[in-house]
Structures are given as structure tokens and as C-alpha cells.
Design an enzyme around this catalytic site. Structure first.
Site, PDB file in Angstrom:
ATOM      1  N   LYS A 123       0.809  -1.213  -0.112  1.00  0.00           N
ATOM      2  CA  LYS A 123       0.031   0.010  -0.007  1.00  0.00           C
ATOM      3  C   LYS A 123       0.772   1.310  -0.067  1.00  0.00           C
ATOM      4  O   LYS A 123       0.414   2.109  -0.900  1.00  0.00           O
ATOM      5  CB  LYS A 123      -0.710   0.217   1.235  1.00  0.00           C
ATOM      6  CG  LYS A 123      -1.943  -0.950   1.422  1.00  0.00           C
ATOM      7  CD  LYS A 123      -2.809  -1.046   2.502  1.00  0.00           C
ATOM      8  CE  LYS A 123      -2.025  -1.141   3.934  1.00  0.00           C
ATOM      9  NZ  LYS A 123      -1.248  -2.356   4.232  1.00  0.00           N
ATOM     10  N   ARG A 125      -9.767   0.837   8.149  1.00  0.00           N
ATOM     11  CA  ARG A 125      -9.242  -0.409   8.611  1.00  0.00           C
ATOM     12  C   ARG A 125     -10.421  -1.357   9.446  1.00  0.00           C
ATOM     13  O   ARG A 125     -10.162  -2.293   9.439  1.00  0.00           O
ATOM     14  CB  ARG A 125      -8.165  -0.472   9.412  1.00  0.00           C
ATOM     15  CG  ARG A 125      -6.891  -0.919   8.840  1.00  0.00           C
ATOM     16  CD  ARG A 125      -5.921  -0.816  10.000  1.00  0.00           C
ATOM     17  NE  ARG A 125      -4.554  -1.455   9.742  1.00  0.00           N
ATOM     18  CZ  ARG A 125      -3.534  -0.675   9.046  1.00  0.00           C
ATOM     19  NH1 ARG A 125      -3.576   0.293   8.638  1.00  0.00           N
ATOM     20  NH2 ARG A 125      -2.485  -1.554   8.915  1.00  0.00           N
ATOM     21  N   ARG A 171      11.672  -5.785   4.857  1.00  0.00           N
ATOM     22  CA  ARG A 171      11.442  -4.485   4.784  1.00  0.00           C
ATOM     23  C   ARG A 171      12.530  -3.626   5.562  1.00  0.00           C
ATOM     24  O   ARG A 171      12.727  -3.865   6.765  1.00  0.00           O
ATOM     25  CB  ARG A 171      10.165  -4.053   5.113  1.00  0.00           C
ATOM     26  CG  ARG A 171       9.725  -2.676   5.201  1.00  0.00           C
ATOM     27  CD  ARG A 171       8.450  -2.220   5.108  1.00  0.00           C
ATOM     28  NE  ARG A 171       7.462  -2.774   6.266  1.00  0.00           N
ATOM     29  CZ  ARG A 171       6.469  -2.328   6.353  1.00  0.00           C
ATOM     30  NH1 ARG A 171       5.583  -2.021   5.356  1.00  0.00           N
ATOM     31  NH2 ARG A 171       5.681  -3.065   7.219  1.00  0.00           N
ATOM     32  N   ARG A 175      11.193  -2.126  11.338  1.00  0.00           N
ATOM     33  CA  ARG A 175      10.236  -1.647  11.959  1.00  0.00           C
ATOM     34  C   ARG A 175       9.907  -2.488  13.212  1.00  0.00           C
ATOM     35  O   ARG A 175       9.753  -4.012  13.140  1.00  0.00           O
ATOM     36  CB  ARG A 175       8.705  -1.591  11.194  1.00  0.00           C
ATOM     37  CG  ARG A 175       8.402  -0.021  11.128  1.00  0.00           C
ATOM     38  CD  ARG A 175       7.472  -0.052  10.042  1.00  0.00           C
ATOM     39  NE  ARG A 175       6.350  -0.655  10.213  1.00  0.00           N
ATOM     40  CZ  ARG A 175       5.079  -0.573   9.591  1.00  0.00           C
ATOM     41  NH1 ARG A 175       5.062   0.272   8.519  1.00  0.00           N
ATOM     42  NH2 ARG A 175       4.024  -1.168  10.088  1.00  0.00           N
ATOM     43  N   ARG A 229      -0.782  -9.337  13.098  1.00  0.00           N
ATOM     44  CA  ARG A 229      -1.327  -8.276  12.269  1.00  0.00           C
ATOM     45  C   ARG A 229      -1.973  -9.143  11.122  1.00  0.00           C
ATOM     46  O   ARG A 229      -3.087  -8.329  10.633  1.00  0.00           O
ATOM     47  CB  ARG A 229      -0.232  -7.310  11.754  1.00  0.00           C
ATOM     48  CG  ARG A 229       0.313  -6.332  12.644  1.00  0.00           C
ATOM     49  CD  ARG A 229       1.725  -5.834  12.370  1.00  0.00           C
ATOM     50  NE  ARG A 229       1.824  -4.989  11.057  1.00  0.00           N
ATOM     51  CZ  ARG A 229       3.184  -4.767  10.268  1.00  0.00           C
ATOM     52  NH1 ARG A 229       3.889  -5.041  10.686  1.00  0.00           N
ATOM     53  NH2 ARG A 229       2.766  -4.132   9.325  1.00  0.00           N
TER      54      ARG A 229
HETATM   55  P1  AP5 Z   1       4.988  -1.577   1.937  1.00  0.00           P
HETATM   56  O1  AP5 Z   1       4.424  -0.729   0.727  1.00  0.00           O
HETATM   57  O2  AP5 Z   1       5.532  -1.082   3.059  1.00  0.00           O
HETATM   58  O3  AP5 Z   1       3.473  -2.458   2.507  1.00  0.00           O
HETATM   59  P2  AP5 Z   1       2.383  -1.752   3.219  1.00  0.00           P
HETATM   60  O4  AP5 Z   1       1.021  -2.396   2.682  1.00  0.00           O
HETATM   61  O5  AP5 Z   1       2.254  -0.097   3.410  1.00  0.00           O
HETATM   62  O6  AP5 Z   1       2.441  -2.352   4.475  1.00  0.00           O
HETATM   63  P3  AP5 Z   1       2.565  -1.792   6.116  1.00  0.00           P
HETATM   64  O7  AP5 Z   1       3.168  -2.821   6.859  1.00  0.00           O
HETATM   65  O8  AP5 Z   1       2.897  -0.518   6.082  1.00  0.00           O
HETATM   66  O9  AP5 Z   1       0.938  -1.869   6.159  1.00  0.00           O
HETATM   67  P4  AP5 Z   1       0.412  -2.043   7.646  1.00  0.00           P
HETATM   68  O10 AP5 Z   1      -1.201  -1.746   7.120  1.00  0.00           O
HETATM   69  O11 AP5 Z   1       0.491  -3.452   8.402  1.00  0.00           O
HETATM   70  O12 AP5 Z   1       0.863  -0.953   8.435  1.00  0.00           O
HETATM   71  P5  AP5 Z   1       0.563   0.525   8.715  1.00  0.00           P
HETATM   72  O13 AP5 Z   1       1.762   1.455   8.891  1.00  0.00           O
HETATM   73  O14 AP5 Z   1      -0.668   0.864   7.885  1.00  0.00           O
HETATM   74  O15 AP5 Z   1       5.714  -2.746   1.424  1.00  0.00           O
HETATM   75  C1  AP5 Z   1       6.267  -4.089   2.295  1.00  0.00           C
HETATM   76  C2  AP5 Z   1       7.497  -4.477   1.725  1.00  0.00           C
HETATM   77  O16 AP5 Z   1       7.376  -5.070   0.786  1.00  0.00           O
HETATM   78  C3  AP5 Z   1       8.328  -3.252   1.457  1.00  0.00           C
HETATM   79  O17 AP5 Z   1       9.766  -3.569   2.062  1.00  0.00           O
HETATM   80  C4  AP5 Z   1       8.459  -3.001   0.053  1.00  0.00           C
HETATM   81  O18 AP5 Z   1       9.690  -2.768  -0.427  1.00  0.00           O
HETATM   82  C5  AP5 Z   1       8.374  -4.308  -0.437  1.00  0.00           C
HETATM   83  N1  AP5 Z   1       7.441  -4.456  -1.567  1.00  0.00           N
HETATM   84  C6  AP5 Z   1       6.263  -3.824  -1.859  1.00  0.00           C
HETATM   85  N2  AP5 Z   1       5.657  -4.104  -3.100  1.00  0.00           N
HETATM   86  C7  AP5 Z   1       6.423  -5.413  -3.380  1.00  0.00           C
HETATM   87  C8  AP5 Z   1       6.152  -6.173  -4.518  1.00  0.00           C
HETATM   88  N3  AP5 Z   1       5.404  -5.647  -5.639  1.00  0.00           N
HETATM   89  N4  AP5 Z   1       7.167  -7.074  -4.665  1.00  0.00           N
HETATM   90  C9  AP5 Z   1       7.876  -7.256  -3.855  1.00  0.00           C
HETATM   91  N5  AP5 Z   1       8.079  -6.489  -2.655  1.00  0.00           N
HETATM   92  C10 AP5 Z   1       7.444  -5.566  -2.696  1.00  0.00           C
HETATM   93  O19 AP5 Z   1       0.029   0.586  10.318  1.00  0.00           O
HETATM   94  C11 AP5 Z   1       0.811   0.051  11.073  1.00  0.00           C
HETATM   95  C12 AP5 Z   1      -0.129  -0.194  12.595  1.00  0.00           C
HETATM   96  O20 AP5 Z   1      -0.624   1.402  12.850  1.00  0.00           O
HETATM   97  C13 AP5 Z   1      -0.949  -0.788  12.424  1.00  0.00           C
HETATM   98  O21 AP5 Z   1      -0.818  -2.425  12.772  1.00  0.00           O
HETATM   99  C14 AP5 Z   1      -1.963  -0.479  13.531  1.00  0.00           C
HETATM  100  O22 AP5 Z   1      -1.702  -0.963  14.817  1.00  0.00           O
HETATM  101  C15 AP5 Z   1      -1.717   1.163  13.473  1.00  0.00           C
HETATM  102  N6  AP5 Z   1      -2.832   1.804  12.468  1.00  0.00           N
HETATM  103  C16 AP5 Z   1      -2.686   2.224  11.364  1.00  0.00           C
HETATM  104  N7  AP5 Z   1      -3.681   2.763  10.760  1.00  0.00           N
HETATM  105  C17 AP5 Z   1      -4.681   2.411  11.434  1.00  0.00           C
HETATM  106  C18 AP5 Z   1      -6.069   2.787  11.538  1.00  0.00           C
HETATM  107  N8  AP5 Z   1      -6.654   3.065  10.428  1.00  0.00           N
HETATM  108  N9  AP5 Z   1      -6.813   2.071  12.400  1.00  0.00           N
HETATM  109  C19 AP5 Z   1      -6.114   1.452  13.419  1.00  0.00           C
HETATM  110  N10 AP5 Z   1      -4.859   1.087  13.668  1.00  0.00           N
HETATM  111  C20 AP5 Z   1      -4.200   1.591  12.745  1.00  0.00           C
HETATM  112 MG    MG Z   2       2.617   1.054   5.034  1.00  0.00          MG
END
Ligand code: AP5
Ligand code: MG
Ligand code: ZN
Length: 214
Positions: A13, A88, A127, A160, A171
Site C-alpha cells: 500500500k 481499517r 523491509r 520496524r 497483524r
Molecule cells: P509496503 O509498501 O511497506 O507495504 P504496506 O502495505 O504499506 O505495509 P504496512 O506494513 O505499512 O501495512 P500495515 O497496514 O500493516 O501498516 P501501517 O503502517 O498502515 O511494502 C512492504 C514491503 O514489501 C516493503 O519492503 C516493500 O519494499 C516490499 N514490496 C512492496 N511491493 C512489492 C512487490 N510488488 N514485490 C516485492 N516486494 C514489494 O500500520 C501500522 C500499525 O498502525 C497498525 O498495525 C495499527 O496498529 C496502526 N494503524 C494504522 N492505521 C490504523 C487505522 N486506520 N486504524 C487502527 N490502527 C491503525
Molecule cells: Mg505502509
């Protein structure tokens, strides 16, 4: 353009949202990034969010919804925005819909980046995130020019806290239970599109641009 990025943790994402934001010239709003910035700056919100994030759990809706609803009403969101990691939960989606309906607006695209759980664990272990600017890399799929050093700002890279395998597993469980129902929600709204997230980053981006018609 008003876009939501859906998908499991690690689906890509953030990677795709940054590129879309650049091309479409709209702000990239990542709730995860907002919480991490708050943790880094030692705010009260950051301290509260951290207790949930470190366990792989969602931060409660009441700490998230107002924050996003305020953010999307700022001036730079006039021509659209891209939401990454929000909504979410169904209540978050309802809160977003209510806020937009009140100003006679609605979301236009919900892009689901589809990646099976098996692929996710490997991605997360590789990552690396920049402590300075939050840029994300992957040791194998998207390496930096100099190992351990951010290409954008030169700061150091870290794994992270919530990317440890046991937390990633939690997660994913939370995702299936609380976030996946949004796929049906947006299907009913008529704005869901699914892209195959197991392809290369460039191919995923190409597919998304096709969907957006840009
Ligand atoms: P990346 O692009 O970083 O993936 P992502 O989908 O953004 O993953 P996140 O871990 O950021 O998602 P998340 O939803 O768990 O975390 P968030 O920060 O939102 O890609 C991942 C890796 O793969 C990278 O190394 C990249 O280079 C690689 N990659 C990407 N595309 C690829 C491809 N096509 N092929 C190969 N490799 C690839 O949330 C973190 C925490 O915050 C949550 O757990 C929760 O506690 C809290 N939180 C955030 N938002 C909310 C909400 N709305 N409500 C409640 N809690 C929330
Ligand atoms: Mg992200
Ligand atoms: Zn950086």
C-alpha cells in the site's frame, strides 16, 4: 481523485500510494506514518498508539477517525487525496462516508492490492524503513544504493518494531478479522478494484494507473 488503498500488511500500500500521490499530485495520507511520526516526537497520541501497534493490534477507532476526518478537510486535499491504512474497520469506513456525505463528496476508488499471506511474512522480514523520512525499502526487492543508508535523506534504516515475524502473524490475523470485510463494503459501494500484488512493483503500479486512467 479520492483513493483508498486496501490490502494486508505488507501488500505494498505504502509503496504504491507514494507513487500514485506523485503522479496525481495529491497528498498521501498514511495513518501508520502519522502514528510513527507521533511516536518519534513523543506525543501523547504516539504513546497511546504505540501500546497497540507493538502488539500488532489496531489503534482504537476513536483515536483514528477524527484525525483523518480533520486531515482530509485541509486545503491541500481539495483536488483529492490517497488514504493508505485507513479505513481499517467498518466503523472507520462509516465515519469516512458520513464526513464526506456531509460535504456532498464521496470516495472514487478503493484499490485492493491482493497478496496471499504466504508472501507477506518474507516481505516484512526484508523491509527496512528510514528513521529520518520514513521511506521504505526492501533488502532484496528494492535495495538502497548504500546498504543501511536512506537514498532520500541519508539517515539510517531500521527494521520496524512491528515487523518481527510473530507480530506480523498477529497483524495478518487482525487484518482478516477486522479489515478484510471492507472489501465487501466497497464492492457494495461500487468502487472496488483488485490488483494482483504478487507482481513486481512496477507492474502493480502500471495496473493501478490503468485503473485510474492516468
Ligand atoms: P509496503 O509498501 O511497506 O507495504 P504496506 O502495505 O504499506 O505495509 P504496512 O506494513 O505499512 O501495512 P500495515 O497496514 O500493516 O501498516 P501501517 O503502517 O498502515 O511494502 C512492504 C514491503 O514489501 C516493503 O519492503 C516493500 O519494499 C516490499 N514490496 C512492496 N511491493 C512489492 C512487490 N510488488 N514485490 C516485492 N516486494 C514489494 O500500520 C501500522 C500499525 O498502525 C497498525 O498495525 C495499527 O496498529 C496502526 N494503524 C494504522 N492505521 C490504523 C487505522 N486506520 N486504524 C487502527 N490502527 C491503525
Ligand atoms: Mg505502509
Ligand atoms: Zn530517509
Amino acid at each position: 481523485m479520492k483513493i483508498i488503498m486496501l490490502g494486508a500488511p505488507g501488500a505494498g500500500k505504502g509503496t504504491q500510494a507514494k507513487k500514485i500521490a506523485e503522479v496525481c499530485k495529491i497528498p498521501h495520507i498514511s495513518t501508520g506514518d502519522i502514528f510513527r511520526a507521533n511516536i518519534k516526537n513523543g506525543t501523547e497520541l504516539g504513546a497511546k498508539a504505540k501500546t497497540y501497534m507493538d502488539k500488532g493490534l489496531l489503534v482504537p477507532d476513536e483515536l483514528v477517525c477524527d484525525l483523518v476526518v480533520d486531515r482530509i478537510q485541509q486545503d491541500d486535499c481539495k483536488n483529492g487525496f490517497i488514504l493508505d491504512g485507513f479505513p481499517r474497520t467498518i466503523p472507520q469506513a462509516e465515519a469516512l462516508k458520513a464526513a464526506l456525505t456531509a460535504i456532498e463528496e464521496k470516495m472514487e476508488y478503493a484499490i485492493d492490492i491482493d497478496v496471499p499471506d504466504e508472501n507477506i511474512i518474507n516481505r516484512m522480514a526484508g523491509r527496512r524503513a528510514c528513521v529520518g523520512c520514513g521511506a521504505t525499502y526492501h533488502v532484496e526487492f528494492n535495495p538502497t544504493k548504500v546498504e543501511g543508508v536512506c537514498d532520500v535523506c541519508g539517515d539510517k534504516l531500521i527494521l520496524r518494531d512491528d515487523d518481527k515475524p510473530e507480530t506480523v502473524k498477529r497483524r495478518l490475523d487482525v487484518y482478516h478479522e477486522q479489515t478484510q470485510p471492507l472489501i465487501d463494503f466497497y464492492k457494495k459501494e461500487g468502487i472496488l478494484v483488485t490488483v494482483d500484488g504478487t507482481q513486481s512493483m512496477d507492474k502493480v503500479f502500471e495496473d493501478i494507473l490503468k485503473v485510474l486512467g492516468v
